[in-house]
Design a protein around this motif. Structure first.
Motif, mmCIF file in Angstrom:
data_model
loop_
_atom_site.group_PDB
_atom_site.id
_atom_site.type_symbol
_atom_site.label_atom_id
_atom_site.label_comp_id
_atom_site.label_asym_id
_atom_site.label_seq_id
_atom_site.Cartn_x
_atom_site.Cartn_y
_atom_site.Cartn_z
ATOM 1 N N LYS A 85 52.032 33.288 60.923
ATOM 2 C CA LYS A 85 50.869 32.712 60.435
ATOM 3 C C LYS A 85 49.835 32.736 61.811
ATOM 4 N N TYR A 86 50.270 32.438 63.057
ATOM 5 C CA TYR A 86 49.659 32.314 64.201
ATOM 6 C C TYR A 86 50.401 33.208 65.267
ATOM 7 N N PRO A 87 50.160 34.401 65.265
ATOM 8 C CA PRO A 87 50.838 35.223 65.919
ATOM 9 C C PRO A 87 50.507 34.847 67.484
ATOM 10 N N GLY A 88 51.184 35.052 68.373
ATOM 11 C CA GLY A 88 50.933 34.860 69.833
ATOM 12 C C GLY A 88 50.776 33.472 70.150
ATOM 13 N N VAL A 89 50.497 32.361 69.124
ATOM 14 C CA VAL A 89 50.433 31.126 69.722
ATOM 15 C C VAL A 89 51.897 30.630 70.062
ATOM 16 N N PRO A 90 51.749 29.836 71.478
ATOM 17 C CA PRO A 90 53.153 29.408 71.921
ATOM 18 C C PRO A 90 53.581 28.239 70.922
ATOM 19 N N VAL A 91 54.908 27.931 70.978
ATOM 20 C CA VAL A 91 55.603 27.005 70.004
ATOM 21 C C VAL A 91 56.444 26.039 71.065
ATOM 22 N N GLY A 100 48.957 26.807 79.940
ATOM 23 C CA GLY A 100 47.718 27.603 80.247
ATOM 24 C C GLY A 100 47.186 28.233 79.248
ATOM 25 N N VAL A 101 46.878 27.723 77.914
ATOM 26 C CA VAL A 101 46.627 28.479 76.570
ATOM 27 C C VAL A 101 45.555 27.407 75.761
ATOM 28 N N ASP A 102 45.008 27.921 75.191
ATOM 29 C CA ASP A 102 43.705 27.314 74.267
ATOM 30 C C ASP A 102 44.396 26.481 73.083
ATOM 31 N N ARG A 103 45.559 26.740 72.701
ATOM 32 C CA ARG A 103 46.153 26.112 71.381
ATOM 33 C C ARG A 103 47.621 26.355 71.615
ATOM 34 N N VAL A 104 48.359 25.631 70.815
ATOM 35 C CA VAL A 104 49.876 25.641 70.664
ATOM 36 C C VAL A 104 50.178 25.116 69.424
ATOM 37 N N LEU A 105 51.396 25.501 68.879
ATOM 38 C CA LEU A 105 52.054 24.942 67.790
ATOM 39 C C LEU A 105 52.966 23.882 68.391
#
Length: 335
Positions: A137-143, A174-179
């Motif tokens: 559902k959230y490809p590429g978003v770090p967990v 260093g990302v804009d959003r995370v799970l």
């Protein structure tokens, strides 16, 4: 007959354990000590024979925490110190995910879990399959996964965190959003402390979710000069009503540094007992919510586990390698 059943409170045991009881005499009634002392004495002797250490979480009862534990702390402290122990045997006086974490970091050591049914509502709230679906559902978003999870869940994660380092871990990516999984309330708290967008899961700690802001306001009315400190696994209205919010380690540090005359620690209530044992000048008001899973660990089953060297914690190597990486990434943050 079990090893625990054969023990007696003899004069020798009383003398040998008197210094241990002195450490916890403010929180363990003297009438209870003859029941605890033989077990404490036997465990400490057997630890030396086995070259074993007992790791105890802050939520353990005082007779375990002060009586037989070699390493104590929150889940991050236990994870860090488990790596450096030279013991051959590790006994986890905590819950199952903590034993798994100790095994991940000490694959060559024997890790014992006195009661394998000592689980965690947070760990039970999410599975590896759930994370795989979230990744779709959230490809590429770090967990980012809370350590209160199974090894299977850690294996599907990019990095782990604890309540004490969650913000630091999130910002280290260093990302804009995370799970951020699985604790919804901790996720909401982290979201107030960072500009990173937090995508949460609806897992809850069955101890912390029972507290309410109304409860805390009632305590303030009943007890003048009360300082309230709360764990971030509590609901947002509880955190809003508190004077300080922090992990179990941060809560302990706060009380030790500020020495409030009267304090209420909004967390599992055995922690208040363990902290109170060393702070006679602080009055602890106890809103007692007990963790039923932590309380599955007892002196008796610790002794049984050390005697039989069972039950043993084992993790599928294919899972362990990936899960270990997520934990090691967490431990590297802030070094």
């Amino acid at each position: 007959m079990t090893a625990a059943a054969e023990l007696a409170y003899t004069p020798d045991v009383a003398e040998a354990t008197a210094p241990i009881f002195e450490r916890m005499s403010r929180v363990v009634p003297a009438v209870e000590w003859p029941f605890h002392a033989p077990l404490v004495h036997a465990i400490n002797n057997l630890k030396r024979e086995r070259n074993a250490v007992v790791l105890a979480h802050n939520y353990q009862t005082p007779e375990i925490f002060h009586g037989v534990a070699d390493i104590v702390g929150d889940s991050l402290a236990l994870a860090r110190q488990a790596v450096s122990t030279d013991a051959d045997v590790i006994v986890m006086a905590g819950v199952h995910f903590m034993a798994e974490t100790a095994k991940l970091l000490n694959p060559g050591k024997l890790v014992l879990m006195p009661d394998m049914s000592a689980g965690c509502s947070l760990a039970d709230s999410i599975t590896g399959a759930d994370i795989r679906l979230l990744k779709q559902k959230y490809p590429g978003v770090p967990v980012v996964t809370y350590v209160n999870t199974s090894a299977e869940v850690k294996a599907e994660s990019d990095i782990c965190c604890t309540s004490g380092n969650a913000v630091q871990v999130v910002e280290s990516l260093g990302v804009d959003r995370v799970l951020f999984l699985p604790d919804e309330y901790l996720a909401k708290y982290v979201a107030t402390q960072t500009k990173v967008e937090i995508i949460a899961w609806k897992g809850h700690c069955e101890v912390h979710e029972r507290f309410t802001g109304d409860q805390l306001r009632e305590y303030r009315q009943r007890f003048g000069g009360l300082t309230i400190i709360a764990h971030p696994e509590c609901p947002p209205d509880v955190l809003e009503a508190a004077d300080f919010v922090g992990s179990t380690a941060h809560m302990i540090d706060y009380v030790g540094k500020h020495r409030p005359a009267r304090v209420l620690m909004v967390t599992e209530c055995s922690m208040s007992d363990n902290v109170a044992a060393g702070l006679p000048d602080v009055e602890f008001i106890r809103p007692c919510n007990l963790c039923p899973h932590m309380k599955r660990i007892t002196l008796s089953n610790i002794l049984e586990s050390l005697t039989s060297l069972e039950p043993r914690v084992e993790i599928d190597p294919a899972v362990a390698d990936r899960a270990r990486l997520a934990v090691e990434r967490m431990l590297a943050v802030g070094r």
